[in-house]
Design a protein around this motif. Sequence first.
Motif, short mmCIF file in Angstrom:
data_model
loop_
_atom_site.label_atom_id
_atom_site.label_comp_id
_atom_site.label_asym_id
_atom_site.label_seq_id
_atom_site.Cartn_x
_atom_site.Cartn_y
_atom_site.Cartn_z
N ALA A 106 -2.20 53.42 7.67
CA ALA A 106 -3.49 53.20 8.32
C ALA A 106 -4.48 54.31 7.95
CB ALA A 106 -3.28 53.17 9.84
N PRO A 107 -5.77 54.02 8.06
CA PRO A 107 -6.41 52.74 8.38
C PRO A 107 -6.42 51.81 7.18
CG PRO A 107 -8.10 54.41 8.05
CD PRO A 107 -6.76 55.10 7.92
N SER A 108 -6.64 50.53 7.45
CA SER A 108 -6.58 49.55 6.38
C SER A 108 -7.81 48.66 6.34
CB SER A 108 -5.31 48.70 6.51
OG SER A 108 -5.32 48.00 7.73
N VAL A 110 -13.14 51.86 0.24
CA VAL A 110 -13.79 50.63 0.70
C VAL A 110 -14.96 50.29 -0.21
CG1 VAL A 110 -15.06 49.56 2.59
CG2 VAL A 110 -12.98 50.85 3.08
N GLN A 111 -15.74 51.29 -0.59
CA GLN A 111 -16.87 51.02 -1.49
C GLN A 111 -16.37 50.51 -2.84
OE1 GLN A 111 -18.76 54.92 -1.02
NE2 GLN A 111 -20.51 53.91 -0.04
N ARG A 112 -15.26 51.04 -3.34
CA ARG A 112 -14.67 50.57 -4.59
C ARG A 112 -14.23 49.12 -4.44
NH1 ARG A 112 -10.14 53.70 -5.27
NH2 ARG A 112 -11.56 55.44 -5.08
N LEU A 113 -13.62 48.80 -3.30
CA LEU A 113 -13.17 47.43 -3.02
C LEU A 113 -14.35 46.47 -3.06
CD1 LEU A 113 -10.58 45.88 -2.08
CD2 LEU A 113 -11.27 46.41 0.25
N VAL A 114 -15.45 46.86 -2.45
CA VAL A 114 -16.66 46.03 -2.42
C VAL A 114 -17.22 45.86 -3.83
CG1 VAL A 114 -19.06 45.96 -1.62
CG2 VAL A 114 -17.22 46.57 -0.02
N ASP A 148 -12.03 54.22 13.60
CA ASP A 148 -13.36 54.19 14.23
C ASP A 148 -14.38 54.93 13.38
OD1 ASP A 148 -12.43 52.67 16.36
OD2 ASP A 148 -12.08 54.42 17.64
N ALA A 149 -14.00 56.10 12.88
CA ALA A 149 -14.91 56.87 12.02
C ALA A 149 -15.18 56.11 10.72
CB ALA A 149 -14.31 58.25 11.72
N LEU A 150 -14.13 55.51 10.15
CA LEU A 150 -14.30 54.72 8.94
C LEU A 150 -15.26 53.56 9.18
CD1 LEU A 150 -13.63 53.97 6.01
CD2 LEU A 150 -11.63 52.73 6.89
N ALA A 151 -15.09 52.86 10.29
CA ALA A 151 -15.97 51.74 10.61
C ALA A 151 -17.42 52.20 10.72
CB ALA A 151 -15.52 51.07 11.91
N VAL A 169 -6.07 47.32 1.25
CA VAL A 169 -6.16 48.74 0.96
C VAL A 169 -5.62 49.51 2.15
CG1 VAL A 169 -7.71 50.68 0.53
CG2 VAL A 169 -8.12 48.50 -0.59
N GLY A 170 -4.63 50.35 1.90
CA GLY A 170 -4.10 51.24 2.93
C GLY A 170 -4.67 52.63 2.75
N ARG A 171 -4.54 53.44 3.81
CA ARG A 171 -5.10 54.79 3.82
C ARG A 171 -6.57 54.74 3.38
NH1 ARG A 171 0.10 55.27 2.09
NH2 ARG A 171 1.46 56.47 3.46
N ALA A 172 -7.26 53.75 3.93
CA ALA A 172 -8.64 53.49 3.53
C ALA A 172 -9.56 54.63 3.95
CB ALA A 172 -9.13 52.18 4.15
N ASN A 173 -10.51 54.89 3.08
CA ASN A 173 -11.61 55.81 3.38
C ASN A 173 -12.87 55.16 2.82
OD1 ASN A 173 -11.72 56.38 0.58
ND2 ASN A 173 -10.24 58.05 0.82
N LEU A 174 -14.01 55.80 3.01
CA LEU A 174 -15.26 55.19 2.58
C LEU A 174 -15.26 54.93 1.07
CD1 LEU A 174 -18.04 54.10 3.25
CD2 LEU A 174 -18.93 56.44 3.00
#
Length: 159
Positions: A132-134, A150-154, A95-98, A142-147
């Motif tokens: 998690a989170p993914s 996710v930004q790197r993925l984008v 939820d915080a990641l979202a 991506v597992g153990r996702a953080n901001l």
Amino acid sequence: MTNPAISADFRERLDAIINLHKDREGPLLPILHDIQHEWGFVPEESEPVIAQALGMTRAEVHGVVSFYHDFRDHPSGRHVLRLCRAEACQSMGADALADQVRAALGIDFHETTPDGRLTLEPVFCLGLCACAPSAQMGDKLVGRANLAKVQRLVTEAGA
């Protein structure tokens, strides 16, 4: 009965996709995948046509479209970023990641960036519950996702 709002070109391409798969065992998923590949989503107008061709109800077809996170019933950006919203991910901070991702992108779930490059979608389980989170972008998970991840993925996707 045909929908008069469906253009002849749309109907011709839709019929070709349906005819390519309708005699296979379990034709619905391949048909939906090809439709989404063709138009970027599964147009609502295609559902009754598919249903009639396969001897199903429109509700059955729509149920499959709405159940599987691989299918969209609305246009999307060139890239789709999926954030897991399932319970395991929620328990590990999804939820915080979202909230962080939505703020960083300036869009909410089911929205596309103004430049049309990226759509943010919620999904319910990417199968990475143990880490998690993914998140997912295209074929990359991506597992153990953080901001930052996710930004790197984008960025790597060019979105």
